[in-house]
Design an enzyme around this catalytic site. Structure first.
Site, PDB file in Angstrom:
ATOM      1  N   GLU A 165     -83.991  57.314  27.008  1.00 18.94           N
ATOM      2  CA  GLU A 165     -84.999  57.621  28.037  1.00 18.94           C
ATOM      3  C   GLU A 165     -86.127  58.481  27.465  1.00 18.94           C
ATOM      4  O   GLU A 165     -87.299  58.283  27.768  1.00 18.94           O
ATOM      5  CB  GLU A 165     -84.306  58.315  29.215  1.00 18.94           C
ATOM      6  CG  GLU A 165     -85.237  58.791  30.310  1.00 18.94           C
ATOM      7  CD  GLU A 165     -85.217  60.301  30.434  1.00 18.94           C
ATOM      8  OE1 GLU A 165     -86.272  60.916  30.232  1.00 18.94           O
ATOM      9  OE2 GLU A 165     -84.139  60.854  30.729  1.00 18.94           O
ATOM     10  N   GLU A 240     -86.029  62.861  18.946  1.00 20.11           N
ATOM     11  CA  GLU A 240     -85.628  63.030  20.335  1.00 20.11           C
ATOM     12  C   GLU A 240     -84.128  63.215  20.490  1.00 20.11           C
ATOM     13  O   GLU A 240     -83.679  63.865  21.434  1.00 20.11           O
ATOM     14  CB  GLU A 240     -86.092  61.825  21.157  1.00 20.11           C
ATOM     15  CG  GLU A 240     -87.597  61.641  21.196  1.00 20.11           C
ATOM     16  CD  GLU A 240     -88.309  62.811  21.864  1.00 20.11           C
ATOM     17  OE1 GLU A 240     -87.771  63.370  22.836  1.00 20.11           O
ATOM     18  OE2 GLU A 240     -89.408  63.175  21.393  1.00 20.11           O
TER      19      GLU A 240
END
Length: 1080
Positions: A165, A240
């Site tokens: 995400e 990330e």
């Protein structure tokens, strides 16, 4: 960005000169628990990359452990009870999508229905080629919403859905730059921009009132989810998710990664650990038995190949549900979608992603876990929570509605019996668990307490069970039923979602059924089930309706999990030591060549992170032009008048027959030593009772007659003035026909409440202390910001004494004083009342339509006449004190830090210009985002300029660094000095700032923002001037801001909420840099 909602909570008291505020950021209007679907109203286990504003009330009484991680951390509470579109008093005819047009675009119409509750036409389409489902909701709401949702059930706790995400918004096929998301933050008029990871699904929603801007956002998001660069770029996964970092072969290897550090912060908070343990124990055999957000000890096991495969498998149109809402052309929606969906063939993802139900246990289970605690004081702070899985399958809508109603009866207000009895028992400090959770496939119910001594754990369990048994046997009284029904109906019909888009609230409710292949329209239609429930209660009696549910779903339910949490002062250090040992073994297994390669890869990743995107890549992101931007600020109709000597502000706006009011009282005469008592005074007004009414009766009366009443302090600096603005605000709402009841109840609260209940007050103190301790661990950036303000201006000190570390210290002392010195405390509460509540300095603010404003004038007149004409103890209290200008480290048991630095740039010569809004937003979205978050590994880094006080502050959130982050702050002047900014980039920065200034507001928020501007002396002429300065911002303005940033570097004070290990290391590296203050 992350800062948006955090700063918004501070804007309410400081930055409302241009930026509208949310509806009730600092109030505590009692909101009902959403009945039809509760989706994590508080984000404790949530990740947020905020671009949407925060939403309404800051104290939703039954917030439970969140069920999703979101791309922006600082989202506030929002009500899921959306429906009726306030902007439209009557239904509108919408242009239909003809069947032949839908077919030409590759879609077939599945169903079509008009939903009266939200005055919308809802059409469900299916994409013929892939099976993707599209809900197209048309109405006249200008705040348009799009969302695409994938079912993404994980098989382990590596955090793969969460990392994905984050990653898909880091560049795509059409938008090949590092982070298109950030470019949208900089240069769009979005009213919401975010992404959420639930335990079983991932949502990508956007919203905007500008149609061109809206479709730009939609296109960027569609390209991001279907064609992301991250599946081909391991460096995005490393950035990330996680990676080994080694700056030099001689140094130690560390873990870095945005999600990794975010989740270390999550796993530092006791409430989050409790929620995770409960969910995993309730659902041991399903996808809910693992953590979709990621366990920091498991995240480093995730491989890039697994990451890519997860995207290939689940991010497919066949596995998607797509939502459109608002006043745009429904034909255009399908045209946009067809361009993407037609590129895919059908896949089996929809079948492979199905979520399996948990089979019910035959006997209860007990789980014991530990959480990181401070030395000494925390050792008696055990937690215990009872949890039940209520069904082996999804509930029908009527049962779900009835359960939501029952949940509100049990826990929804301070007077609710289960809540009241637990808190009055003295067995713990505060409630945990939050009641009903029905956002997953199977509903659950959780309730417990924290701040419990080890000897009392079983007493808490027994009290919960015995109270539920008693309620099942005796039922609820009629007034409680009526109050709950009115509260719930009012919320449904008012449909006040704050600045959270209504269409998104509807989407999240719909998706709660849709994602499990049920009817997506069913959750939007509340009228039928609500009337059926009311009829059943009237016909059978409430006991016949609710007692069987308590007995069957809770008391006689063997699928019960009891979670006991034990404080462990060594846990934080032990976890860090375990991590170090793992990394030492990793390093020991590497050859010299391996270490050299890891060092090279570390520098290569950092170089990529810190290298700006080329201009040609930036130009691919669609944006508006300055010609699309209104030249004048949003006007709120305001008539200033006078009723019986009291100033009255009236705002003629359509509110669907709801009347909103604020009664503002001057707090400037209050003695300084009484200030920390003010929050408890406000709570006492609503929860103590009068000589004629117990607090339960008073609470029920408020629920039966109004939509809620709250009382809270408001403080702000006023630009150009030494003395702060300080008020107490009483805020209420009711149907216009109940205006007399509303003002009568407000008068009763202000004048008749008696401060005599010593034990209840002691509960308030314990609850407040527990809340502040939780805030210190989970929202340390807010504590650091308040502390810096307290060192730099009087308003900051006032706010800090009512909500910062000073307030926590006051509560810790007060808890002991209540038993020894109650008479003096009670007398002080009475003195606050006499000092504050009078006609002198009072102001009444009312938002409603013209007819209801006129009808309310006599009611307001009678209310004003009942107030004392002046305060018997009015004295002018000078507020020229500050906390010492020293660097402070507030030490707490945590694995992450919150680092702040600030100074007053007005004192160093800076003169306010509207360009400062553009520049500070740009610094946050570029320099700080890249250096603190992307390469530094923190969850967030941002700056805030309080234009009222002149305080410019830097803050970081869930940060693995401390001194390195301060070095980044100090490099801001050099960043501006070397900045080369072209016209397109500057235009985007200006447009993004206007998007903040013009943030979407519902009528009550418009009236409230106008009130704050009045209190702070902000004229329409100044608003226009600042807007013109924003629109004309130039490169020269950026250069002129360098001196201000150098002032923060040279004269700024530092406050960090951090771990003891990191503070010790910092003080060794920079001798005695911090004064150390142990908080927990």
């Amino acid at each position: 960005m992350e800062r948006a909602a955090l700063v918004r909570s501070r804007y309410l008291c400081r930055r409302s000169l241009l930026f509208p505020t949310t509806t009730t950021t600092r109030s505590s209007l009692p909101l009902p628990v959403p009945l039809l679907r509760r989706h994590s109203t508080t984000i404790t286990r949530t990740r947020t990359r905020t671009a949407g504003s925060s939403s309404s009330s800051s104290r939703l009484l039954l917030s439970s452990s969140p069920r999703f991680y979101s791309r922006n951390r600082f989202r506030k509470h929002f009500s899921s009870l959306s429906c009726q579109a306030l902007s439209s008093p009557s239904p509108v005819d919408f242009p239909p999508v003809k069947d032949e047009v839908a077919n030409q675009l590759g879609f077939e119409k599945v169903s079509e229905e008009f939903i009266p509750e939200c005055k919308s036409k809802a059409v469900l389409f299916r994409h013929i080629k892939t099976g993707a489902e599209v809900m197209s909701v048309s109405n006249d709401d200008e705040n348009k919403v799009f969302g695409i949702v994938f079912r993404t059930p994980p098989k382990d706790s590596t955090g793969i859905p969460h990392i994905l995400e984050h990653s898909v918004l880091c560049g795509s096929r059409k938008y090949p730059l590092k982070e298109p998301f950030v470019e949208l933050l900089k240069g769009s008029l979005h009213t919401f921009l975010n992404a959420f990871t639930y335990p079983d699904r991932t949502c990508y929603p956007v919203a905007s009132t500008n149609t061109k801007d809206f479709y730009n956002l939609v296109d960027v998001y569609l390209d991001a989810v279907f064609f992301p660069k991250c599946v081909e770029d391991i460096q995005t996964f490393q950035q990330e998710g996680w990676h080994f970092e080694l700056n030099d072969p001689s140094e130690e290897i560390t873990y870095k990664g945005v999600v990794f550090n975010e989740m270390k912060g999550v796993y530092s908070q006791p409430d989050n650990i409790l929620g995770r343990a409960a969910q995993q124990a309730l659902f041991p055999d399903t996808t809910y038995g693992v953590d979709s957000g990621g366990d920091p000890q498991v995240i480093p096991k995730l491989t890039f190949e697994e990451f890519k495969e997860f995207h290939r498998k689940y991010y497919h149109p066949s596995n998607s549900r797509i939502w459109f809402y608002g006043d745009d052309d429904p034909n255009e929606r399908l045209r946009i979608l067809s361009e993407y969906l037609d590129m895919f063939d059908a896949s089996s993802a929809r079948n492979e992603s199905k979520v399996e139900a948990q089979k019910l246990f035959s006997k209860p289970v007990r789980v014991v876990e530990t959480y990181p605690a401070g030395d000494g004081g925390d050792l008696k702070k055990h937690m215990v929570c009872l949890n039940w899985l209520l069904s082996d399958k999804p509930l029908d809508l009527e049962t779900e509605l009835t359960l939501g109603f029952l949940n509100h009866l049990l826990l929804g207000t301070p007077a609710s019996p289960l809540r009241k009895i637990l808190l009055e028992s003295g067995l713990g400090d505060a409630i945990v668990g939050g009641g009903l959770e029905d956002e997953l496939l199977q509903p659950q119910f959780s309730i417990g307490m924290k701040g419990v001594s080890e000897d009392d754990i079983h007493k808490v369990e027994a009290l919960i069970t015995s109270t539920l048994k008693k309620l099942a046997e005796e039922g609820f009284d009629t007034d409680a039923i009526e109050a709950s029904m009115n509260t719930i109906e009012f919320s449904l019909r008012e449909n006040n979602t704050g600045s959270f888009p209504r269409g998104l609230s509807l989407m999240l409710r719909s998706i709660g059924k849709w994602i499990y292949d049920m009817n997506p329209l069913e959750p939007l239609k509340y009228e039928g089930p609500l009337q059926d429930l009311k009829s059943r209660i009237a016909k059978e009696g409430s006991k016949s309706v609710f007692s069987p549910l308590i007995e069957k779903l809770i008391l006689d339910n063997p699928h019960q999990v009891t979670v006991e949490m034990q404080p462990d002062p060594q846990k934080a250090a032990a976890d860090e030591a375990t991590e170090r040992q793992i990394l030492q073994k990793v390093k020991a297994s590497m050859t010299t060549e391996d270490l050299a390669e890891l060092t090279r890869a570390t520098h290569e990743l950092r170089l990529k992170q810190e290298t700006p995107d080329p201009p040609e890549a930036l130009k691919t992101v669609p944006s508006l032009s300055l010609q699309d931007i209104p030249k004048e600020p949003i006007h709120v109709p305001t008539e200033v008048g006078d009723i019986n000597g009291v100033k009255v502000l009236q705002h003629d706006l359509f509110t669907n027959d709801v009347l909103y009011t604020e009664i503002v009282f001057d707090m400037s005469s209050l003695k300084q030593e009484l200030l920390p008592l003010v929050p408890l005074f406000c709570q006492s007004l609503l929860e103590m009772g009068t000589k004629d009414l117990t607090f339960v009766q008073l609470n029920q009366l408020i629920g039966r007659k109004t939509g809620g009443i709250s009382v809270y302090p408001f403080t702000s600096s006023v630009r150009g003035k030494e003395d702060p603005c300080s008020h107490m605000i009483v805020r209420g709402k009711a149907m216009a026909g109940r205006a007399e009841d509303l003002y009568h109840l407000v008068n009763s609260i202000l004048q008749d409440v008696q401060f005599t209940d010593q034990q209840r007050f002691k509960q308030f103190v314990s609850q407040s202390r527990a809340r502040m301790e939780n805030r210190l661990r989970g929202s340390g950036h807010g504590i650091a910001a308040a502390r810096m303000d307290a060192k730099l201006n009087a308003a900051g000190l006032m706010a800090e004494k009512m909500g910062g570390l000073s307030y926590l210290e006051f509560l810790q002392t007060l808890e002991k004083r209540v038993d020894q010195d109650w008479a003096d405390i009670s007398s002080s509460l009475e003195e606050i009342r006499k000092s504050v509540f009078s006609q002198q300095g009072c102001l009444v603010n009312i938002t409603a339509d013209a007819k209801n404003l006129k009808n309310t004038e006599n009611v307001v007149s009678r209310f004003v006449d009942m107030l004392p004409t002046s305060s018997p103890i009015a004295t002018i209290t000078p507020w020229n004190v500050r906390l010492p200008l020293t660097n402070e480290a507030i030490v707490v048991p945590t694995q992450v830090n919150y680092v702040g630095k600030a100074t007053n740039i007005y004192d160093t010569g800076y003169k306010l210009n509207g360009s400062a809004y553009v520049i500070s937003k740009y610094i946050s979205n570029t320099w700080l985002w890249d250096r603190v978050r992307v390469s530094g590994g923190a969850y967030g880094g941002f700056c805030d300029f309080d234009t009222h006080s002149g305080v410019f502050s830097f803050l970081s959130y869930r940060d693995p660094n401390l001194l390195k982050t301060l070095d980044v702050y100090d490099g801001t002047g050099d960043f501006l000095r070397e900045l080369e900014i072209d016209d397109d980039t500057l235009t985007k920065a200006i447009i993004g700032t206007i998007g903040d200034v013009d943030s979407y507001q519902l009528p009550d928020a418009k009236g409230y923002s106008s009130l704050l501007r009045h209190l702070l002396g902000i004229t329409e002429e100044e608003r226009q001037r600042r807007r013109e300065e924003i629109l004309s911002t130039s490169v020269k303005d950026f250069r002129n801001f360098i001196d201000a940033m150098e002032a923060v570097k040279d004269k700024g004070i530092v406050v960090a909420v951090a771990s003891p290990e990191d503070v010790d290391a910092a003080n060794k590296e920079r001798s005695n840099f911090f004064q150390v203050k142990k908080a927990l």
